[in-house]
Write a protein that holds these residues in place. Structure first.
Motif, short mmCIF file in Angstrom:
data_model
loop_
_atom_site.label_atom_id
_atom_site.label_comp_id
_atom_site.label_asym_id
_atom_site.label_seq_id
_atom_site.Cartn_x
_atom_site.Cartn_y
_atom_site.Cartn_z
N LEU A 1 -6.50 3.16 5.02
CA LEU A 1 -6.43 1.70 5.08
C LEU A 1 -7.60 1.13 5.86
O LEU A 1 -7.96 1.63 6.93
CB LEU A 1 -5.12 1.27 5.76
CG LEU A 1 -3.82 1.86 5.22
CD1 LEU A 1 -2.64 1.33 6.02
CD2 LEU A 1 -3.64 1.52 3.74
N PHE B 1 0.81 -1.21 0.00
CA PHE B 1 0.00 0.00 0.00
C PHE B 1 0.85 1.27 0.00
O PHE B 1 0.34 2.38 0.20
CB PHE B 1 -0.93 0.02 1.21
CG PHE B 1 -2.00 -1.05 1.18
CD1 PHE B 1 -2.59 -1.44 0.00
CD2 PHE B 1 -2.42 -1.66 2.36
CE1 PHE B 1 -3.58 -2.42 -0.04
CE2 PHE B 1 -3.41 -2.63 2.35
CZ PHE B 1 -3.99 -3.01 1.15
N GLU C 1 -6.31 4.99 9.53
CA GLU C 1 -6.74 3.60 9.72
C GLU C 1 -8.22 3.61 10.09
O GLU C 1 -8.63 4.25 11.05
CB GLU C 1 -5.93 2.92 10.82
CG GLU C 1 -6.32 1.46 11.01
CD GLU C 1 -5.65 0.79 12.19
OE1 GLU C 1 -5.91 -0.42 12.39
OE2 GLU C 1 -4.89 1.45 12.91
#
Length: 270
Positions: free
Chosen positions: A147, A57, A67
């Protein structure tokens, strides 16, 4: 004289690059093997391949990362020390005043985890993600990467997948990366079966991302598990770490390991 100057500049660049690469190696080592990591979490590295996944990533110690729904902080334990000196981590969690007890308790436990170790987590910025009220997960166009790990099925179940993908798009810089790891269903699985089992098709994740404006970049088999049939009585929760059936066929499910997972990379167009 110009040749000497050019040579010196080139040599300086090579040395600087070499030193930084070595420094990055040490930062990765500390993030992955530091004493702050929960022993039970470390045991899952064999299934989750954290460094290879994050590098796929394009995450570096200098990245600004969001996140999404970090839960108990499995990836936070790696991302926080990795980014604390040169980068920045936003943890977009449940809101603490949610009417749902599970969400409140999960957020409270996560906050306590961060407060207990300010050396590792002191620079983590916690935000709320609970559409439609809470969708600002980071300043607009500020993140190098957003993510999400094994969350898409939850958003589908609540009917909030579109809103979450839109929030992730908003937070990313143009050219930034959306990284998705999700339990992988067989092609052709119905949406109802995806929600019930926790396994989602790659086509569905791609459709959700592309509908929000993302462009698909690449996939990886880093987190694939060919032993997993994706067909279990209690869905993905039949397998470890949940082991929802308890001792029933426990050895069998432990031998399979954690679920087969897609690892998909998207980008926000420049």
């Amino acid at each position: 004289m110009k040749i000497i100057k050019t040579f010196c500049l080139l040599a300086s660049f090579i040395v600087s690059t070499w030193v930084q690469a070595g420094g990055n190696d040490e930062v990765w080592r500390q993030a992955l093997t530091g004493e702050h990591r929960t022993p039970a979490y470390v045991q899952r590295d064999v299934y989750r391949h954290p460094q290879a996944t994050l590098e796929f990533f394009a995450i570096t110690p200098r990245s600004t990362v969001v996140e999404i729904w970090p839960g108990g902080g499995w990836y936070t334990e790696i991302l926080a020390p990795l980014l604390k000196d040169q980068g920045l981590l936003y943890a977009a969690h449940f809101n603490i005043d949610s009417r749902v007890a599970y969400f409140r308790n999960s957020r409270s436990a996560f906050d306590s985890k961060l407060k207990a170790n300010p050396t590792v987590y002191g620079k983590v910025v916690t935000t709320d993600l609970m559409p439609p009220q809470h969708v600002v997960i980071a300043p607009a166009a500020s993140a190098d990467a957003v993510l999400t790990f094994r969350n898409v099925h939850n958003w589908m179940k609540s009917g909030k997948a579109d809103a979450v993908f839109a929030a992730m798009y908003q937070a990313l810089k143009p050219g930034g990366v959306l990284g998705v790891v999700e339990h992988r269903a067989k092609p052709g699985t119905t949406e109802q079966a995806m929600i019930a089992s926790g396994y989602v098709t790659e086509a569905k994740v791609k459709a959700l991302a592309q509908q929000a404006g993302f462009e698909f970049v690449a996939s990886s088999e880093i987190n694939a598990n060919p032993k997993d049939s994706a067909n279990h009585s209690e869905g993905v929760w039949t397998l470890p770490p949940s082991l929802r059936l308890g001792d029933e066929q426990k050895a069998h499910y432990l031998a399979i390991g954690e679920s087969d997972r897609m690892t998909l990379k998207f980008t926000k167009p420049k």
